[in-house]
Every structure is written in C-alpha cells, then in structure tokens.
Scaffold this active site. Structure first.
Site, PDB file in Angstrom:
ATOM      1  N   ARG A 117      -5.140   0.386  -9.084  1.00 14.93           N
ATOM      2  CA  ARG A 117      -5.504  -0.642  -8.092  1.00 14.93           C
ATOM      3  C   ARG A 117      -6.510   0.009  -7.143  1.00 14.93           C
ATOM      4  NH1 ARG A 117      -1.044  -4.347  -5.270  1.00 14.93           N
ATOM      5  NH2 ARG A 117      -2.720  -5.911  -5.272  1.00 14.93           N
TER       6      ARG A 117
ATOM      7  N   ALA B 223       0.801  -1.231   0.000  1.00 15.37           N
ATOM      8  CA  ALA B 223       0.000   0.000   0.000  1.00 15.37           C
ATOM      9  C   ALA B 223       0.837   1.288   0.000  1.00 15.37           C
ATOM     10  CB  ALA B 223      -0.972  -0.028   1.187  1.00 15.37           C
TER      11      ALA B 223
ATOM     12  N   ASP C  93      -3.956  -2.592   3.885  1.00 15.24           N
ATOM     13  CA  ASP C  93      -4.148  -1.713   2.726  1.00 15.24           C
ATOM     14  C   ASP C  93      -5.132  -0.598   3.015  1.00 15.24           C
ATOM     15  OD1 ASP C  93      -3.202  -4.410   1.550  1.00 15.24           O
ATOM     16  OD2 ASP C  93      -2.862  -2.897  -0.006  1.00 15.24           O
TER      17      ASP C  93
ATOM     18  N   ASN D 272      -6.803  -6.295   4.156  1.00 14.24           N
ATOM     19  CA  ASN D 272      -5.413  -6.700   3.871  1.00 14.24           C
ATOM     20  C   ASN D 272      -5.428  -7.922   2.957  1.00 14.24           C
ATOM     21  OD1 ASN D 272      -2.554  -6.316   4.241  1.00 14.24           O
ATOM     22  ND2 ASN D 272      -2.537  -8.151   5.508  1.00 14.24           N
TER      23      ASN D 272
HETATM   24  O1  MRU Z   1      -1.107  -7.261  -3.409  1.00  7.99           O
HETATM   25  P1  MRU Z   1      -0.014  -6.653  -2.598  1.00  7.99           P
HETATM   26  O2  MRU Z   1       1.264  -7.418  -2.627  1.00  7.99           O
HETATM   27  O3  MRU Z   1       0.181  -5.187  -2.919  1.00  7.99           O
HETATM   28  O4  MRU Z   1      -0.569  -6.709  -1.101  1.00  7.99           O
HETATM   29  C1  MRU Z   1       0.183  -6.117  -0.078  1.00  7.99           C
HETATM   30  C2  MRU Z   1      -0.434  -6.283   1.257  1.00  7.99           C
HETATM   31  O5  MRU Z   1      -1.477  -6.849   1.409  1.00  7.99           O
HETATM   32  C3  MRU Z   1       0.283  -5.636   2.410  1.00  7.99           C
HETATM   33  O6  MRU Z   1       0.042  -6.325   3.583  1.00  7.99           O
HETATM   34  C4  MRU Z   1      -0.222  -4.195   2.577  1.00  7.99           C
HETATM   35  O7  MRU Z   1      -0.226  -3.511   1.369  1.00  7.99           O
HETATM   36  C5  MRU Z   1       0.585  -3.447   3.565  1.00  7.99           C
HETATM   37  S1  MRU Z   1       2.210  -3.061   2.994  1.00  7.99           S
HETATM   38  C6  MRU Z   1       2.922  -2.170   4.230  1.00  7.99           C
END
Ligand code: MRU
Length: 339
Positions: free
Chosen positions: A89, A51, A231, A241
């Site tokens: 996204r 995120a 997220d 998340n």
């Molecule tokens: O699909 P992704 O790899 O972007 O998902 C990431 C996550 O779910 C993380 O836990 C979240 O973004 C936090 S990152 C500090």
C-alpha cells in the site's frame, strides 16, 4: 466489551495472526500469516488496515520471513522482501517507516533476535503513543460536546486506544459525557463497520451517519469538533487521510468548527515536502460500484489531502500542536529524521 486485537503476535513461536477486518463486525476470524505473499495480500486487501497497524503487521511479517531464510542469502532476500511489503500500500508512511526500521537493524548485522526485538519495540511504542495522544487530546472533550470522526482511527487501526479515538476512550473512562457521530465512510464502510462497533462496545454514545449528512448536522449546530486520524502528515503540515476527510475540513472552515488530526509521531513524514508529493492509492472500481450501481467507470481514490491551512492542530504523542503557532511540527520532525 472491548473489540478483539487487530494483531496477535506469539513471541515464543514467532507467529503472526491478523484479525480479518473485512469480515467485521459480523465475523471474527484471524488469518495466519506464514509468508510474504500472505502478508502483502492481507495489507493490500485491507484485512489489516489503518496506518500504524499495517506498519506493525509488516514488521512482524518480516520477522516471520526472516525466520525461514537461509543465512547466506538473508541479506539480499530480506531487502527484496522488505521492498515488496512496502509496495503493498503506497500512502500510509507507517508501512515504509516500520519496514525501514527493521532493515536498518538487519543492515547493521542484527540477526533474527534483533529483528524480533525491533518489531516488538514498534508495537510497544505504538501502545504508549496512543496513550499519550489520548492524554493530549482529552482536554478537547468538554462535557456535553459532539465529536464527528471519519473512517476508523481506533483500536482496530492501531493498538489499544487508537489515535483519533484515544481522547474519546480516556474521556469516557473519566466519566465525561459526550457523543460521537461516525461517518459511515464509503465505499468500504470503516466508520459503519469498525468505528461505530468499537465505540459502542466500549459504551460510548455513538450515532452513525451517511457521509453526506455531515454538512446538515454542522449547519444545525450539532457538531462541536472533528477529530480524524491520518496516514501521513507531510513536512508542511498537509494531512493525508481517508477519502472524504478533505470534505469535512472544508465544512469545518465554513461553519467555524475546530478540525483536529490525531497524528502519532510514526505518521509524520519529514522527508516529503507537501501532500501533493504523496502517492494516493487508487482502488478497484468494484468497491464503489458494488452490486447496485450501473456498470460504469468508477473513480476510487482511497485517500485525499487536506491542506495545512484547514487544520486546527495535531493531537500528537508530544502534545497538542497548534497550527496557528510558527513551527508546530518541529518536535516531531526532529525525532523522525533519525529513521
Ligand atoms: O484504508 P484504511 O482503512 O487503511 O484507511 C485508514 C485511515 O484512513 C485512518 O484514518 C488512518 O490510517 C489512521 S489510523 C490510526
């Protein structure tokens, strides 16, 4: 050894490079981001992911785009480019939050220099936030504990210390002995490819498990606490998340294990009431089917919603916010309202 930075920004030339996380850990290649299409593709395909990292990357990408816009068309064009970036996204609030911060500067008449300063500020703030999260969460890492984490909320998803990993990095630096179990995180294996790699590179004792091994490990008393990233945390405290986070939270409730979420203030969304109001990204069936599965339909949500009632607390840059107290989210809420 530390893992390479996810985002490289050159202030002199205003140029952006993103570590292609799809190729990690075996290949370390940077993508040059020179226009909007490249930025949107890097975000949508998870070349850059996590995120906070997608917010920072989008902010810099907007500066790259602003650099080449003719002055008289800049207002409409930048607003349009910003909308396209935000749509790359849908789930992590950081993407829209960072882009909106730049738009606000732009709408207030700020030129390229002002946009650049704002993007740099977002990145600098993120580093400081990670350090503050580390300090807030470090007391949870008592000597000898076993911590389970999911997906990658580490250095590759943010900057420097990561969020869920920040208490781990600081405790390790302080010489506290502990161990980490990393869920492999199907289908894109952020836990196996990224978290296990970055923790091992830092010298932390990390063991990789299949996602479906968590319950058995908990049942045998092997897990003392779970820390994940997020997220988006909505106004009522629901946590969005990576898919599979809800499974862990339910298991933690069953086994009486604390379930903590590392949440930078940039990931708190005071404008969205509950997790049910968040758009959950659904990704291609091919990610689940891979080469081996039967040619069937696949259901592939990238995120899930953990209801606030299953969360022990948030580890934030404002300290540890205990969900059992009356208004745990207020300090974050007040600050975020300004954006
Ligand atoms: O699909 P992704 O790899 O972007 O998902 C990431 C996550 O779910 C993380 O836990 C979240 O973004 C936090 S990152 C500090």
């Amino acid at each position: 050894m530390r893992v390479p930075p996810a985002i490289l920004w050159d202030s002199a030339t205003l140029s952006l490079k993103l570590l292609d996380q799809r190729l990690l850990p075996h290949e370390q290649t940077y993508l040059d981001i020179t226009n909007l299409q490249e930025a949107c593709a890097a975000i949508a395909t998870l070349a850059v992911r996590g995120a906070p990292a997608i917010g920072i990357a989008a902010a810099y990408a907007l500066v790259v785009c602003a650099r080449s816009l003719p002055e008289q068309t800049a207002t409409t064009d930048l607003t349009d480019l910003a909308s396209q970036l935000k749509a790359a996204r849908p789930t992590a609030v950081n993407l829209a939050w960072a882009v909106d911060r730049l738009l606000k500067v732009h709408q207030a008449g700020g030129g390229l220099d002002a946009l650049h300063r704002e993007a740099r500020a977002i990145h600098d703030e993120d580093r400081a936030i990670c350090r503050a999260i580390g300090a807030a969460g470090a007391p949870l890492i008592k000597p000898g504990v076993s911590v389970l984490t999911h997906c990658n909320a580490g250095a590759l998803a943010v900057s420097e210390l990561g969020t869920a990993t920040a208490p781990l990095y600081l405790s390790h630096q302080a010489g506290i002995p502990f161990r980490v179990y990393a869920d492999e995180t199907r289908p894109l294996l952020q836990g196996a490819r990224l978290t296990a790699w970055e923790l091992q590179a830092a010298g932390i004792d990390v063991t990789l498990i299949c996602d479906n091994a968590a319950a058995a490990l908990m049942a045998s008393g092997e897990i003392d606490l779970v820390i994940v990233g997020t997220d988006r945390v909505t106004r009522n405290g629901d946590v969005v998340n990576k898919i599979g986070t809800l499974n862990l939270a339910v298991l933690c409730r069953h086994f009486g294990i604390p379930f903590y979420v590392a949440c930078p203030s940039s990931t708190f969304d005071p404008h969205t009431a509950t997790g049910a109001d968040v758009t959950i990204e659904h990704r291609a069936a091919q990610e689940v089917l891979g080469e081996q599965a039967a040619r069937v339909k696949a259901h592939n949500p990238a995120f899930d919603v953990t209801p606030a009632e299953l969360v022990s607390g948030l580890i934030t840059d404002r300290g540890l916010l205990d969900y059992s107290s009356d208004h745990p989210l207020l300090p974050l809420l007040e600050d975020q309202q300004q954006y």
